[in-house]
Structures are given as C-alpha cells and as structure tokens.
Design an enzyme around this catalytic site. Structure first.
Site, PDB file in Angstrom:
ATOM      1  N   TYR A 144       0.860  -1.194   0.000  1.00  0.00           N
ATOM      2  CA  TYR A 144       0.000   0.000   0.000  1.00  0.00           C
ATOM      3  C   TYR A 144       0.886   1.231   0.000  1.00  0.00           C
ATOM      4  O   TYR A 144       1.853   1.310   0.755  1.00  0.00           O
ATOM      5  CB  TYR A 144      -0.895   0.003   1.237  1.00  0.00           C
ATOM      6  CG  TYR A 144      -1.781   1.227   1.367  1.00  0.00           C
ATOM      7  CD1 TYR A 144      -2.818   1.463   0.465  1.00  0.00           C
ATOM      8  CD2 TYR A 144      -1.586   2.151   2.398  1.00  0.00           C
ATOM      9  CE1 TYR A 144      -3.639   2.579   0.594  1.00  0.00           C
ATOM     10  CE2 TYR A 144      -2.403   3.261   2.531  1.00  0.00           C
ATOM     11  CZ  TYR A 144      -3.432   3.474   1.622  1.00  0.00           C
ATOM     12  OH  TYR A 144      -4.237   4.585   1.748  1.00  0.00           O
ATOM     13  N   ASP A 239       9.312   2.897   0.053  1.00  0.00           N
ATOM     14  CA  ASP A 239       8.239   3.543   0.807  1.00  0.00           C
ATOM     15  C   ASP A 239       8.436   3.150   2.268  1.00  0.00           C
ATOM     16  O   ASP A 239       8.069   2.059   2.691  1.00  0.00           O
ATOM     17  CB  ASP A 239       6.876   3.085   0.280  1.00  0.00           C
ATOM     18  CG  ASP A 239       5.722   3.769   1.023  1.00  0.00           C
ATOM     19  OD1 ASP A 239       5.987   4.418   2.060  1.00  0.00           O
ATOM     20  OD2 ASP A 239       4.572   3.636   0.571  1.00  0.00           O
ATOM     21  N   LYS A 267       3.875   8.913   9.087  1.00  0.00           N
ATOM     22  CA  LYS A 267       3.722   8.290  10.392  1.00  0.00           C
ATOM     23  C   LYS A 267       4.759   8.780  11.438  1.00  0.00           C
ATOM     24  O   LYS A 267       4.594   9.870  11.947  1.00  0.00           O
ATOM     25  CB  LYS A 267       3.686   6.765  10.238  1.00  0.00           C
ATOM     26  CG  LYS A 267       2.482   6.389   9.324  1.00  0.00           C
ATOM     27  CD  LYS A 267       2.118   4.954   9.218  1.00  0.00           C
ATOM     28  CE  LYS A 267       0.798   4.805   8.473  1.00  0.00           C
ATOM     29  NZ  LYS A 267       0.837   4.157   7.188  1.00  0.00           N
TER      30      LYS A 267
HETATM   31  C1  LIG Z   1       0.183   4.649   5.831  1.00  0.00           C
HETATM   32  C2  LIG Z   1       0.960   4.418   4.577  1.00  0.00           C
HETATM   33  C3  LIG Z   1       0.904   5.297   3.481  1.00  0.00           C
HETATM   34  C4  LIG Z   1      -0.056   6.441   3.427  1.00  0.00           C
HETATM   35  O1  LIG Z   1       0.166   7.392   4.411  1.00  0.00           O
HETATM   36  P1  LIG Z   1      -1.040   8.374   4.853  1.00  0.00           P
HETATM   37  O2  LIG Z   1      -0.390   9.293   5.805  1.00  0.00           O
HETATM   38  O3  LIG Z   1      -2.099   7.506   5.420  1.00  0.00           O
HETATM   39  O4  LIG Z   1      -1.493   9.054   3.602  1.00  0.00           O
HETATM   40  C5  LIG Z   1       1.773   5.082   2.431  1.00  0.00           C
HETATM   41  N1  LIG Z   1       2.636   4.055   2.424  1.00  0.00           N
HETATM   42  C6  LIG Z   1       2.704   3.178   3.440  1.00  0.00           C
HETATM   43  C7  LIG Z   1       3.716   2.080   3.399  1.00  0.00           C
HETATM   44  C8  LIG Z   1       1.852   3.313   4.533  1.00  0.00           C
HETATM   45  O5  LIG Z   1       1.887   2.420   5.523  1.00  0.00           O
END
Ligand SMILES: *Cc1c(COP(=O)(O)O)cnc(C)c1O
Length: 430
Positions: A144, A239, A267
């Site tokens: 994701y 990511d 995060k």
């Molecule tokens: C949470 C997450 C996102 C998206 O971040 P948001 O702050 O919710 O937009 C993107 N990549 C990864 C790996 C994530 O866990």
C-alpha cells in the site's frame, strides 16, 4: 465490557461521515462490530468513550513509537503553538528538520516536507517520472502506498480487506502505467522490466511489507531490486512510511544496507501530527519546483507545530538508540512468544515479524507474498480480534494490518498480552 457510548457515537457518526469514520481502516466492519471511540491515551494505553482501558497495539498506525502523550513531544508542540499555528512562509525549524535527516540518513541528500504519506509517495513518483522522462512504475501486489490514483492498484491495507482490487473513480488512464509484480519474486520484476524496456521510471516497494499483514523481504530481494534498477536505469523508491525511523533510525535502507534513490516517510516523522516527506539523491530532488520542472506544493507543508512534534521525536530516537534494541527485544518476546503458544496449542497459524512490527496470519501457510496472505481465514481472525478487544487489547481490526510496539510497552504488558492470547487458544481448543 460496556460499549454504550461508543455504540451511540457510531450510530450518530454514520449519519454524517461515510461509514462513520474518516479512514476506512478504523471501521470494524471486517470483524462485525462497531468501532470503539477513543477519548484519550497515555503511554501504552488508550481509553475509550465508555472509560474502558486498552493496551494499544495500533499506536496510531505507527507514529507513537515512544508511546502516547510523550511529554517532550507535547511540550515542544505547546511551545510552538505560542508562536502561531501557521505562517505559509519559510521557517527555521524546517531547515533544522531537513538538515537533521540529511545528516543522519545516508540515502537522503535533500528532502521535501508534505502533509501525509499519500502525498509523499505521489510526489516521489512524480519526481522519478520527471527525472527519468519515463512513465511506467512497478509496484508489488499487497503493498500500500497511499490512496493517490496511480497507486491504487492491487493495494494492501483497507483496500485489501475490503476485497476491492482497484477503486471506483480511478480512470483507467491513471493506472495504465502501473505494473504489478509479486513481492519477494525477482523473476516477476525482471519479466516486467524486460517487457517494458526503457519505459520504467521506478520500482516502488515497502522494504518490509506491512499493509498485507507483515511480510519480511526474503534474503537478497531488496538487493536484487537495486541491481535490476541499475541494470535498467530505473529508480528505486523505498516507501518507508511505516519502516522509517522504526527499524532503526535509518529505517529499512539502513537495516538491509540497500541504498534506494528516493525514500518516502510518514507516520513516525510527524509523531502523531500530519507530516510526510520524500527525499533522496540531490540530482533527483533538484528536479522539484521551484528548483526544477516537477511541480509539487503545499499550503501547510512544513507546518511549524507539526515540525516541532516530529523533530522532537526524531531527536529523541536519535539520541536514545537503545530504544531500537529494546523494541527488537520486545518484538522477539511478543511475536516469538505468540509462535511458541501456537506451537504448544497446536494451532497452525503463521506469525511474521521484523523487529517491533509483527502479525499473526490465520493460515498454516508460510506468508511471503500477497497470494499467500490471502489464504488467511478472516472469520478466524475476527473471532480472535473480538476476544482480544473485549479483554482490553486494542489491535487493528483487520487480518491485513501490523501490530505496532512502542517504547512504552513493558515486559509486564507483553506478558499480560501473551497470557490473554493463551487464554484464547485454550478456549478455542475446548
Ligand atoms: C500509511 C501508509 C501510506 C499512506 O500514508 P497516509 O499518511 O495515510 O497518507 C503510504 N505508504 C505506506 C507504506 C503506509 O503504511
């Protein structure tokens, strides 16, 4: 456990907010319950609107790595508020934040702040396309990367749970340049690169997948991606929205000693405030406006209050590196303990973990990719979830999410957790 107030709030919420929640992962639809409404939190605990106390393994999906309500972070926020909430102009703390990360994460030479992980990834992909002059990107099924159009293809997390392969409202044109590979399978990547010669701008990957449950990279997988990117002149994007500043200060790129061209953060970098960032090689980042032709902007980006929270947490982590050793030991105790219990009670489930990130898949199969994760029995997970929440343990309400540990989770709390898991397994067996 009394949940009247939460239940009432939920009935009210669904009238005014789609599904009653501002992010689908917060709903309890997958576990056939209504969500607990959280009123406050401290250390490893959250408290709901009915006054119930839970040990929190969600930790706001990762940001609260020091536990909730860390006093240093809070005080930094309050001090920043005294000066005003937002100026829409350059501030000293943005320079301090960028410098601190550039000096301490080897793969980052230049960095741009945004407001969420979604924005960070969307912008990193744009920069990669602008830099290479190519359009296609390769992502992995079950990973994701936020909810921007071109990445909502075989995404994990809430999309995975809901069983929606793609999202309505995303035009075909937006995803036709997104190619999907199999996690931990370098052959699937090589095949896509060979079939799309000189067209792939970047490979984007969660270096430890944590949105299809937790799936560690197999030995050599990340190194293999680096090699394939070099061979095909594509960029490698890690990511690290979850893994950044969690698997050690330098995240997965440090842990696995693989240097990506770009890294995305979210995060932990905001310590609970809305912050994301993307950074990496200087020559790529210098493509971004106003330096270069890749446009990307943000009214509230680098917000001084959010920066105060994030920078304070990052400095705390950097100055107390033992936290990472502790987190790894806590992970070993919790997830290793769960494995041991499953063996003892002869329940053939699979526990995957990397340091403080872990998850139990209700499947006997080894889980190394999306297809294997999907073999999990989600009804069995719902049963386990209900037991845990009703005994005071707040887990993500989906089979396909990680458990997050923080510095505030003590050995005693982990023992309590394991005892509750054991009670569940005993009951389940009878
Ligand atoms: C949470 C997450 C996102 C998206 O971040 P948001 O702050 O919710 O937009 C993107 N990549 C990864 C790996 C994530 O866990």
């Amino acid at each position: 456990m009394k949940t009247e107030t939460s239940d009432k709030l939920y009935q009210e919420a669904v009238k005014y907010i789609p599904g009653g929640v501002n992010s689908p992962v917060r709903a309890y639809g997958n576990v056939h319950m209504s969500p607990r409404f959280i009123q406050g939190a401290t250390g490893p605990y959250v408290f709901d609107a009915d006054g119930n106390k839970y040990v929190d393994y969600v930790c706001s999906w990762g940001p609260m790595i020091l536990g909730h309500n860390n006093q240093e972070v809070l005080h930094a926020v309050v001090r920043a508020c005294d000066n005003g909430l937002s100026f829409g102009a350059a501030t000293a703390i943005e320079v301090e934040m960028a410098k601190f990360i550039c000096e301490n994460v080897p793969a980052i030479e230049m960095i741009r702040m945004v407001n969420s992980g979604t924005e960070a990834v969307m912008s990193a992909v744009r920069a990669a396309r602008g830099f290479t002059g190519r359009n296609k990107i390769i992502k992995f099924m079950g990973c994701y990367h936020g909810h921007s159009d071109c990445l909502l293809v075989k995404a994990g997390s809430g999309v995975m749970t809901a069983g929606i392969p793609d999202s309505a409202g995303v035009p075909k044109g937006c995803t036709e340049d997104t190619l999907s590979a199999v996690y931990n399978d370098l052959n699937s990547v090589e095949e896509l690169l060979d079939n799309n010669k000189d067209q792939v701008a970047a490979i984007i990957v969660e270096p430890v997948a944590a949105n299809m449950g937790v799936v560690p990279p197999k030995e050599g997988f990340l190194q293999g991606l680096r090699r394939l990117c070099d061979k095909h002149q594509a960029l490698l994007i890690f990511d690290e929205v979850i893994t950044g500043f969690r698997l050690g200060f330098t995240g997965a790129s440090g842990k696995y000693q693989v240097r990506p061209d770009l890294i995305t953060y979210g995060k932990i970098i905001g310590a609970g405030m809305p912050v994301g960032a993307y950074g990496g090689r200087k020559e790529i980042m210098e493509m971004v406006a106003p330096c270069g032709p890749v446009y990307q902007a943000g009214t509230l980006s680098g917000n001084p209050v959010a920066m105060a929270a994030g920078l304070t947490q990052l400095k705390y982590l950097y100055n107390n590196p033992k936290i990472y050793e502790d987190l790894t030991a806590k992970g070993e105790k919790l997830y290793g303990g769960m494995q041991e219990l499953l063996r003892r009670y002869q329940v053939p489930y699979t526990v995957n973990y990397v340091d403080s990130l872990g998850c139990m898949f209700c499947t006997p199969q080894e889980v190394g990719n999306y297809a294997q994760a999907k073999t999990s029995d989600t009804a069995a997970f719902a049963d386990y979830f209900a037991w845990m929440i009703n005994h005071g343990f707040h887990l993500a309400s989906s089979q396909f999410e990680a458990m997050f540990l923080s510095e505030a989770h003590t050995d005693e709390i982990i023992d309590d957790t394991l005892n509750t898991v054991e009670d569940y397994l005993r009951e389940r067996k009878d």
